[in-house]
Design an enzyme around this catalytic site. Structure first.
Site, PDB file in Angstrom:
ATOM      1  N   GLU A  65      -5.648  -3.008  12.601  1.00 38.62           N
ATOM      2  CA  GLU A  65      -5.367  -3.841  11.425  1.00 38.62           C
ATOM      3  C   GLU A  65      -6.420  -4.945  11.280  1.00 38.62           C
ATOM      4  O   GLU A  65      -6.819  -5.289  10.169  1.00 38.62           O
ATOM      5  CB  GLU A  65      -3.974  -4.462  11.521  1.00 38.62           C
ATOM      6  CG  GLU A  65      -2.838  -3.460  11.723  1.00 38.62           C
ATOM      7  CD  GLU A  65      -2.832  -2.312  10.728  1.00 38.62           C
ATOM      8  OE1 GLU A  65      -3.245  -2.524   9.569  1.00 38.62           O
ATOM      9  OE2 GLU A  65      -2.420  -1.198  11.104  1.00 38.62           O
TER      10      GLU A  65
ATOM     11  N   GLU B 256       0.844  -1.189   0.000  1.00 31.05           N
ATOM     12  CA  GLU B 256       0.000   0.000   0.000  1.00 31.05           C
ATOM     13  C   GLU B 256       0.882   1.244   0.000  1.00 31.05           C
ATOM     14  O   GLU B 256       1.848   1.309   0.747  1.00 31.05           O
ATOM     15  CB  GLU B 256      -0.916   0.057   1.225  1.00 31.05           C
ATOM     16  CG  GLU B 256      -1.966   1.142   1.064  1.00 31.05           C
ATOM     17  CD  GLU B 256      -2.934   1.244   2.262  1.00 31.05           C
ATOM     18  OE1 GLU B 256      -2.587   0.822   3.369  1.00 31.05           O
ATOM     19  OE2 GLU B 256      -4.020   1.777   2.039  1.00 31.05           O
TER      20      GLU B 256
ATOM     21  N   ASN C 285      -2.518  -6.445   5.307  1.00 32.72           N
ATOM     22  CA  ASN C 285      -2.622  -7.464   4.258  1.00 32.72           C
ATOM     23  C   ASN C 285      -3.625  -8.542   4.680  1.00 32.72           C
ATOM     24  O   ASN C 285      -3.561  -9.033   5.810  1.00 32.72           O
ATOM     25  CB  ASN C 285      -1.267  -8.119   4.041  1.00 32.72           C
ATOM     26  CG  ASN C 285      -0.140  -7.116   3.973  1.00 32.72           C
ATOM     27  OD1 ASN C 285      -0.163  -6.235   3.128  1.00 32.72           O
ATOM     28  ND2 ASN C 285       0.809  -7.214   4.878  1.00 32.72           N
TER      29      ASN C 285
ATOM     30  N   HIS D  33      -9.511  -3.605   9.736  1.00 25.58           N
ATOM     31  CA  HIS D  33      -9.351  -3.491   8.280  1.00 25.58           C
ATOM     32  C   HIS D  33      -9.677  -4.808   7.565  1.00 25.58           C
ATOM     33  O   HIS D  33      -9.974  -4.793   6.374  1.00 25.58           O
ATOM     34  CB  HIS D  33      -7.903  -3.163   7.935  1.00 25.58           C
ATOM     35  CG  HIS D  33      -7.559  -1.703   7.918  1.00 25.58           C
ATOM     36  ND1 HIS D  33      -8.314  -0.758   7.250  1.00 25.58           N
ATOM     37  CD2 HIS D  33      -6.499  -1.034   8.439  1.00 25.58           C
ATOM     38  CE1 HIS D  33      -7.717   0.432   7.385  1.00 25.58           C
ATOM     39  NE2 HIS D  33      -6.635   0.295   8.102  1.00 25.58           N
TER      40      HIS D  33
ATOM     41  N   GLU E 155      -9.068   4.450   6.695  1.00 26.31           N
ATOM     42  CA  GLU E 155      -8.202   4.717   7.846  1.00 26.31           C
ATOM     43  C   GLU E 155      -8.977   5.359   9.001  1.00 26.31           C
ATOM     44  O   GLU E 155      -8.738   5.054  10.163  1.00 26.31           O
ATOM     45  CB  GLU E 155      -7.022   5.593   7.431  1.00 26.31           C
ATOM     46  CG  GLU E 155      -6.095   4.924   6.414  1.00 26.31           C
ATOM     47  CD  GLU E 155      -5.567   3.570   6.884  1.00 26.31           C
ATOM     48  OE1 GLU E 155      -5.702   3.239   8.064  1.00 26.31           O
ATOM     49  OE2 GLU E 155      -5.030   2.829   6.035  1.00 26.31           O
TER      50      GLU E 155
HETATM   51 ZN   LIG Z   1      -5.008   1.485   8.685  1.00 28.71          ZN
END
Ligand SMILES: [Zn+2]
Length: 911
Positions: free
Chosen positions: A349, A173, A317, A352, A371
C-alpha cells in the site's frame, strides 16, 4: 489495493477477490424522459449517447469542494459537491457519475449566469445526466446537493458497528466513489480536493490531508481539511467515529525527504494500543521506498486505519490507508507469519503512494500495472528494509503459485482491453497481482537491477501528480537499459502482458569433444486434459546455469523463436539448470537423464532454483510427463532440505492424490506413507511456538499436513488437548490465548471440531461471536466451517445469512463447506436452493466469483450441474462468464489428471 487472502485457501480466496460490477446495459426503467419539454427524438438521441465506458474529454473536472455531513448512527448521510469544470464544447447536457444519490438541488454557475439544472441517474452502474436550460461552455461551477444511504456491502461510504458504537468508512476503488458523492469517477481525472466533514462533536473525522481547522456549529463539529494535491476519485477516503487515534512520533527527515512526516494510527475505540507494532514498522518501509524511488513520500501526512469490516485486504487511499484489522492490530500472540503478512501488505500500500497515487493509470486497462508493480515493489522494499528475511522469495512463490491458473485455456492476458463488465471485474485477480509481479521480476533480472530502477525513477518523475499508461512505463524501462536495445525490451515485455498463458521451455543437451550442444524449444504449457493449442511464442529471457562440482557458469539469452540450438565451449557439465536463480516466468522440462542429474545435484542449487525446479516438476506431473513413483522417489530428498519452501513442496500433489485419486482402502496406506515421509521433520520442529518465521512456516505446514491429510493419531490427540486448553472447553469455557501455540491453533481447532462433537462447535461459535478480535473470530469461524457432520453442517451453512457474522466473514463458512468431500454435495444443493439469498449477502462486485463453489468437483455429472445452474444466472454476474469457464475447465483437468495417474497409484502403493 491488496486482495483479501488467508493462508489456508490462498488460490481459491484470491480468485474470489472481485472488485466491482459496472453494469453496461442501461436500466431501461430509469430511462424515462424528464417531465415536459422534449420530443421523442431528442430523448432517444440522449439515451443513445450514455457513456457506459469513459465519459469523454469535453467536460473535465478541475477541482472539487466536498462537504459531507456524516453521522454514523443514522441510516443516511448528506452532502454538497461543488465541482469546477472546464467545458470545451458548448453543452446543454452532460454526464457524470452518481449512484443511488437523492439529489435535491443542482445549480450551474457560468461567468455571467446562474442556471438551475436537473440531475437524473440514467444507468444502474451510476451514470447520471445533468440537463441545463441553456448550453454552457468554458469555466463552469457545478453544485449538487444530495443525500444517500450508507452502503450495505462494504463499498462507497458504509457503516460498521462494534460494541454498540457506529463508525463510517469508505472503499472507493474501483468505481464506488459515486456512491458517496457525484463526480467524474475515473482514474484519469485528477484534481485537487477540498474536503469538509460535518460530524457529531464528540467524534473524529479523517480524510486524505491534515485537518486545518475545526469549529462547532449547530451542535456539530465542522472539520476542514487541507487542499489535496491532484487525486482521482477512487483514492479519496473518509472515516468518522469515536476512534482511538494514536499520534506516533513523526518519521524523521532524511536525505531524500527534508521534512518530518506525521504518522498516526486509527482504530475503533479500545483497540488503539494494538497499533504499536504496525506504526513502529512504518518508518523502515517508507525509507526503503524513498531510497528506491529517489522521491520523497508525496503527501503531507500518513494515517493508517484498521477497519473492522473490510472487503479487500487493504486500500491505498492517498495519505489515509485502510486495512483489515487482522493486518494492522497485533497483541502478544501475533505469529511471525502474520507480522510478515502485515509488512508485505503495508509495503504494497505504501508503494502505491507513489505508483498509483502520485502517478495514476490513465484508465482501468492499466490497473494491472498498478497492482503488479505494488506486488513486486513490496517485496523489493522489504528486501531493502530487511535483507536477511528473503522477501523476494515470497514473490517467486506467488509467481509459481499462479502458474496453475495461467495454464488454463481460459486464462486471461495481464493487460486486457476494458470492453465489458466481465473484463473489468476480472482485472483484479491472481494474473494481475502474482503473474504481473513475477513478470516484472523477470524483467528486472533481464535488464539488471540498477537499470530497472533508473527506468522506474524516470517514469515517476516524468508523470508525477499526473496519469500515465503501461506503454509509458515500458518505454521508460527500455530507455534506461544500458545493455538491451529499446525495441527488444518493449517487444519482449509486451509478449508477456499481451498474450495469456505460461511458456514451457524444453531443454535437451548433447555432449561432444567440442563442447556442450544445447537445444531450447518453447511452447505454451498445458496440463493433461487441456484442449489448448500449445503453438505460441514469447520473447523469453532465459538464463541457463551449468555446473560440475562446486563450479558453475551462467549463460543468458532472449529466446525469441520456437527453437534455438547453440554450443557452449565447455566440457560436459554434471547438471544443467534451465532457469538460473528462478528468475524466469516459465516452466521447463528436461530429458529423464537431465532431470535425474539436476535432482541429484539439488544441494548445488539456490533455494530460488529449487523452488523453480519443483514448480516445473509439478508441471511435468500435471502434464503426464512424470509418474507417481518418480515423484515419490524424489520426495525424501526434498523433505530433507533446509528450506521450508522445498520441504513442503511435495504436499500439494500428495494432498491431491489423497483427496481425489485414493479409494477408501488406499487412504489408510497413504496416511502411513505420508507420515513416514514427514514425521521426523515435525519431531525436530516440535509443537511449541517459535518467533522464527521460517520455522513457523514449516511448523504450520507440517502440522496441517500430518493432522489433516496423514491423520496422525498422536498429533491429533495433542492438538485436541491444545484446543481444549485454548477454548476452556469443559472447564471454565473462557478463551485462554496464552494456552496455545498461535501458529498451529487454527489447525488444532479444526481437529477438535472433528473429534469433540457438535458441543465443541457450539462452544466455539459462542466464543467467536462474543469476541471483537478479528483474528480470534477468523480462526474460530474457519474451524466451525470445517464441521463435517451432515446435520450440524446444514445448520452452520445458515450462518451465511446471520448478521452476527461480519460481511467479510461469510466466506469462512461457505468455502470450506463447498470444498470438503463430506459436505460439498449437500452444500451445492443448498447453494442452488438459496442462491438469491446468498447473492443478497455478498457484495455485488463479488457475484461473478461465486462459481468457485463448484471448483472442488471432479466428475462429469457435477460438472454438468454446475454448468446448467450457472448458465441461467451468469449474465447477471459481472465477471461470471470467465469465472464459470475457469471452474468448468478446472473440473475437466481434474477428471483427466485422476484418470491418467490413478493406475500409477496402485503401482506405487504395491511397491
Ligand atoms: Zn494494490
Amino acid at each position: 489495493m491488496s486482495p483479501a487472502t488467508t493462508r489456508l485457501l490462498p488460490v481459491i480466496i484470491l480468485s474470489m477477490f472481485g472488485l466491482f460490477a459496472c453494469q453496461r446495459e442501461a436500466d431501461q426503467s430509469q430511462l424515462s424522459a424528464p417531465a415536459g419539454t422534449e420530443n421523442e427524438a431528442q430523448v432517444e438521441s440522449r439515451n443513445n449517447d450514455i457513456p457506459f465506458g469513459q465519459l469523454g474529454t469535453e467536460v473535465v473536472p478541475q477541482a472539487y469542494q466536498l462537504t459531507l455531513t456524516i453521522v454514523p448512527e443514522l441510516d443516511r448521510f448528506s452532502g454538497k459537491a461543488v465541482i469546477e469544470l472546464e467545458i470545451s464544447a458548448a453543452k446543454d447536457y452532460f454526464y457524470l457519475h452518481g449512484k443511488n444519490l437523492e439529489v435535491s438541488r443542482v445549480q450551474v454557475t457560468t461567468t455571467d449566469n446562474k442556471l438551475d439544472a436537473s440531475y437524473e441517474q440514467v444507468d444502474k452502474s451510476g451514470i447520471a445526466r445533468i440537463s441545463l436550460p441553456a448550453a454552457v461552455s468554458g469555466r463552469v461551477i457545478l453544485e449538487i446537493e444530495y443525500n444517500a444511504p450508507f452502503n450495505q456491502s462494504l463499498e462507497g461510504l458504509y457503516k460498521v458497528s462494534e460494541s454498540g458504537e457506529d463508525y463510517a468508512f469508505t472503499q472507493f476503488e474501483a468505481i464506488s466513489a459515486r456512491l458517496a458523492f457525484p463526480g467524474f469517477d475515473e482514474p484519469g481525472f485528477k484534481t485537487p480536493f477540498d474536503i469538509t466533514l460535518i460530524v457529531p462533536q464528540n467524534q473524529v473525522a479523517i480524510s486524505n490531508t491534515p485537518e486545518i481547522s475545526s469549529e462547532l456549529k449547530d451542535g456539530m463539529k465542522v472539520v476542514h481539511f487541507a487542499t489535496s494535491k491532484p487525486l482521482p476519485t477512487y483514492l479519496i477516503a473518509f472515516a468518522v467515529g469515536d476512534f482511538d487515534v494514536v499520534e506516533w512520533q513523526p518519521l524523521p527527515a532524511t536525505d531524500i525527504r527534508p521534512r518530518e512526516l506525521p504518522l498516526r494510527g486509527i482504530a475503533v475505540k479500545g483497540k488503539g494500543d494494538q497499533l504499536s507494532y504496525a506504526l513502529e514498522g512504518t518508518n523502515a518501509i517508507v525509507n526503503a521506498l524513498e531510497s528506491y524511488f529517489g522521491i520523497p513520500y508525496p503527501w503531507a501526512k500518513l494515517d493508517i486505519l484498521a477497519v473492522p469490516d473490510f472487503a479487500a485486504g487493504a486500500m491505498e487511499n492517498a495519505g489515509a490507508i485502510t486495512y483489515r484489522e487482522s493486518l494492522l492490530l497485533f497483541d502478544d500472540t501475533a505469529t511471525p507469519g502474520r507480522k510478515r503478512r502485515y509488512k508485505s501488505v503495508h509495503a504494497h500500500e505504501l508503494a502505491h503512494q507513489w505508483f498509483g497515487d502520485l502517478v495514476t493509470p490513465a484508465w482501468w486497462n492499466d490497473i494491472w500495472l498498478n497492482e503488479s508493480f505494488a506486488t513486486w515493489m513490496a517485496h523489493v522494499a522489504m528486501d531493502i528494509a530487511e535483507p536477511q528475511a528473503n522477501y523476494r522469495r515470497d514473490l517467486l512463490s506467488r509467481g509459481l503459485g499462479v502458474m496453475a491458473s495461467d495454464s488454463l485455456v481460459s486464462a486471461r492476458q495481464i493487460r486486457q482491453p476494458i470492453l465489458s463488465n466481465n473484463d473489468i471485474s476480472t482485472a483484479f485477480d491472481g494474473i494481475t497481482y502474482s503473474k504481473g509481479g513475477a513478470v516484472l521480476s523477470m524483467f528486472e533480472s533481464f535488464l539488471g537491477r540498477e537499470d530497472f530502477r533508473q527506468g522506474v525513477r524516470n517514469y515517476l518523475q516524468a508523470f508525477e501528480y499526473g496519469t500515465a499508461t503501461a506503454d509509458d512505463f515500458i518505454r521508460h524501462l527500455a530507455a534506461a537499459s544500458t545493455s538491451q536495445p529499446e525495441d527488444v525490451v518493449i517487444e519482449a515485455f509486451n509478449s508477456f502482458i499481451e498474450q495469456p498463458g505460461l511458456p514451457l521451455v524444453e531443454l535437451s543437451s548433447q555432449c561432444s569433444a567440442e563442447g556442450l550442444n544445447i537445444n531450447l524449444r518453447q511452447s505454451r504449457y498445458f496440463p493433461l486434459g487441456s484442449s489448448g493449442d500449445s503453438d505460441q511464442l514469447w520473447k523469453v529471457p532465459v538464463c541457463i546455469r551449468t555446473g560440475s562440482g562446486d563450479d558453475s557458469s551462467k549463460t543468458c539469452l532472449l529466446l525469441t523463436q520456437k527453437e534455438l540450438s547453440f554450443k557452449l565451449p565447455q566440457a560436459c557439465p554434471e547438471w544443467i539448470m534451465p532457469n538460473a536463480d528462478g528468475a524466469g516466468y516459465f516452466r521447463f522440462n528436461l530429458s529423464k537423464d537431465d532431470w535425474n542429474k539436476l535432482l541429484a545435484n539439488g544441494d548445488r542449487q539456490s533455494t530460488e532454483e529449487m523452488m523453480a525446479m519443483l514448480g516445473s516438476l509439478n508441471g511435468a506431473f500435471n502434464s503426464g510427463d512424470l509418474d507417481i513413483s518418480t515423484l515419490m522417489s524424489v520426495a525424501p530428498q526434498l523433505i530433507a532440505s533446509a528450506d521450508w519452501q522445498v520441504v513442503t513442496s511435495p504436499m500439494g500433489q500428495m494432498e491431491f492424490i489423497y483427496d481425489r485419486m485414493a479409494r477408501d482402502g488406499q487412504k489408510k496406506v497413504l496416511e502411513a506413507r505420508y507420515a513416514a515421509f514427514y514425521s521426523n521433520r515435525l519431531e525436530a520442529v516440535g509443537l511449541a511456538a517459535t518467533e522464527d518465521r521460517d520455522q513457523a512456516s514449516l511448523q504450520a505446514a507440517l502440522v496441517e499436513f500430518l493432522a489433516e491429510t496423514a491423520k496422525q493419531p498422536e498429533l491429533r490427540v495433542a492438538l485436541v488437548k491444545m484446543a481444549r486448553a485454548y477454548t476452556g472447553f469443559g472447564t471454565d469455557n473462557e478463551l485462554h490465548p496464552g494456552a496455545a501455540n498461535p501458529i498451529i491453533i487454527g489447525t488444532a481447532l479444526k481437529v477438535a471440531v472433528d473429534e469433540l462433537g457438535n458441543g465443541f462447535t457450539d462452544h466455539l461459535l459462542r466464543l467467536a461471536l462474543g469476541s471483537t478480535d478479528a483474528v480470534v473470530r477468523g480462526r474460530a469461524l474457519g474451524a466451525i466451517g470445517n464441521n463435517k457432520d451432515p446435520e450440524k453442517a446444514a445448520e452452520i451453512r445458515e450462518l451465511v445469512f446471520s448478521t452476527d457474522l461480519r460481511d467479510n466473514e461469510v466466506f469462512s463458512i461457505l468455502f470450506p463447506q463447498s470444498f470438503m468431500e463430506e459436505t460439498r454435495d449437500a452444500t451445492w444443493k443448498w447453494f442452488q436452493q438459496n442462491f438469491d439469498r446468498i447473492l443478497k449477502r455478498i457484495p455485488e462486485h463479488r457475484w461473478g466469483r461465486m462459481t468457485v463453489v463448484g471448483n472442488a468437483f471432479c466428475d462429469a455429472e457435477k460438472r454438468a450441474e454446475v454448468e446448467t445452474f450457472f448458465s441461467k444466472h451468469i449474465q447477471e454476474m459481472a465477471g461470471g462468464p470467465r469465472n464459470l469457464a475457469k471452474t468448468l475447465e478446472g473440473i475437466d483437468l481434474c477428471i483427466a489428471k485422476v484418470k491418467y495417474h490413478q493406475p500409477e497409484l496402485e503401482a506405487w502403493l504395491g511397491q
